[in-house]
Design an enzyme around this catalytic site. Structure first.
Site, PDB file in Angstrom:
ATOM      1  N   LYS A 114      23.573  59.171  55.948  1.00 27.86           N
ATOM      2  CA  LYS A 114      23.153  59.724  57.494  1.00 27.86           C
ATOM      3  C   LYS A 114      22.864  61.090  57.192  1.00 27.86           C
ATOM      4  O   LYS A 114      23.586  61.812  56.959  1.00 27.86           O
ATOM      5  CB  LYS A 114      23.858  59.383  58.452  1.00 27.86           C
ATOM      6  CG  LYS A 114      23.209  59.354  59.817  1.00 27.86           C
ATOM      7  CD  LYS A 114      24.132  58.758  60.889  1.00 27.86           C
ATOM      8  CE  LYS A 114      23.465  59.193  62.084  1.00 27.86           C
ATOM      9  NZ  LYS A 114      24.254  59.197  63.330  1.00 27.86           N
ATOM     10  N   HIS A 116      21.394  63.087  59.647  1.00 24.36           N
ATOM     11  CA  HIS A 116      21.067  63.718  61.242  1.00 24.36           C
ATOM     12  C   HIS A 116      22.319  63.418  61.881  1.00 24.36           C
ATOM     13  O   HIS A 116      23.290  62.861  61.282  1.00 24.36           O
ATOM     14  CB  HIS A 116      20.109  63.581  61.952  1.00 24.36           C
ATOM     15  CG  HIS A 116      19.988  61.897  61.996  1.00 24.36           C
ATOM     16  ND1 HIS A 116      19.432  60.916  61.111  1.00 24.36           N
ATOM     17  CD2 HIS A 116      20.327  61.260  63.034  1.00 24.36           C
ATOM     18  CE1 HIS A 116      19.685  59.748  61.497  1.00 24.36           C
ATOM     19  NE2 HIS A 116      20.061  59.879  62.791  1.00 24.36           N
TER      20      HIS A 116
END
Ligand code: OMP
Length: 234
Positions: A114, A116
């Site tokens: 991931k 963000h």
């Protein structure tokens, strides 16, 4: 009546109720023809989730009572199948002894990184500086478990043990599978390579003990033959 500890016997009953332990004829990933098969994926019903997580937690708790220096901070469940196992196992550890196990956390990896929000590949407790137990269903070739071990190393955790549901206690496959040569199991190789305990709720010997009274005579005979043919050297 079997001579198994109560939690193992209860787990075996749950396996039968879930149809997760079957006797018959099954082709394994290794192409061996096995007289039994364990499918952990079938423990999805509420009562069965409760039994499998209790059995994982009891196995850890027994290890701690036998060896009080065996300590862990985080139960890590490799994505995807390890995730519910890790979360439900810590819940049951708190039920067993909240004083002893109430501070144990769970954690798991994301399959996709991931980039963000909070970022990172780990969800749940950070692993850095912690003592980690991996929970998974079965170890076949050992590839998936080695990947999980690498994640823990990369995150700065210390692996102190692995816990799976069933140890089939069989030697690693080879081109001449029934050549009569004793070899370690994939689990034995992991134990030796990393110098850690690999615990299981059940092993083939337990399943055979259970099958004495619960399987047909023919099924029981086939289990004994299979064990004789493929037994691992450790
Ligand atoms: P992973 O979850 O990808 O490691 O796969 C586990 C493998 O073990 C699957 O291919 C299963 O079919 C297999 N397996 C069991 O789940 N239970 C058994 O009793 C035996 C096997 C096996 O094929 O050895």
């Amino acid at each position: 009546m079997s001579n198994l500890p109560a939690y193992k016997a209860a787990f075996l009953d749950a396996c039968v109720s879930a149809d997760a332990l079957k006797f018959g004829t099954f082709t394994l990933k290794s192409k061996r023809i096995s007289p039994y098969f364990f499918n952990a994926g079938l423990f999805h019903r509420a009562d069965l989730v409760r039994s499998i997580s209790s059995a994982y937690a009891q196995t850890l708790a027994s290890q701690v009572s036998e060896n009080p220096s065996f300590e862990f901070d985080v139960v890590f469940g490799p994505a995807y199948k390890g995730i519910p196992l890790a979360a439900t196992t810590v819940d049951k550890l708190a039920d067993i002894d909240v004083k002893k196990f109430g501070n144990v956390s769970y954690s798991f990896n994301r399959k996709e990184a991931k980039d963000h929000g909070e970022g990172g590949n780990i969800v749940g407790a950070p692993l850095k500086g912690k003592k980690i137990i991996i929970v998974d269903d079965v170890i076949t070739a050992g590839t998936a478990i080695r990947e999980a071990i690498d994640i823990i190393k990369k995150e700065g955790g210390t692996l102190v043990g692995i816990l799976i549901a069933v140890d089939r206690q069989e030697k690693t496959p080879s081109a001449t599978d029934d050549d009569g040569t004793p070899r370690p199991s994939a689990i034995g190789e992991v134990r030796k390579q990393y110098g850690i305990p690999v615990l299981s709720i059940l092993c083939l010997d337990d399943i055979i003990e259970f099958a004495k009274s619960k399987a047909s005579e023919e099924e029981f005979k086939k289990l004994l033959e299979y064990r004789e043919k493929y037994r691992a050297s450790d």
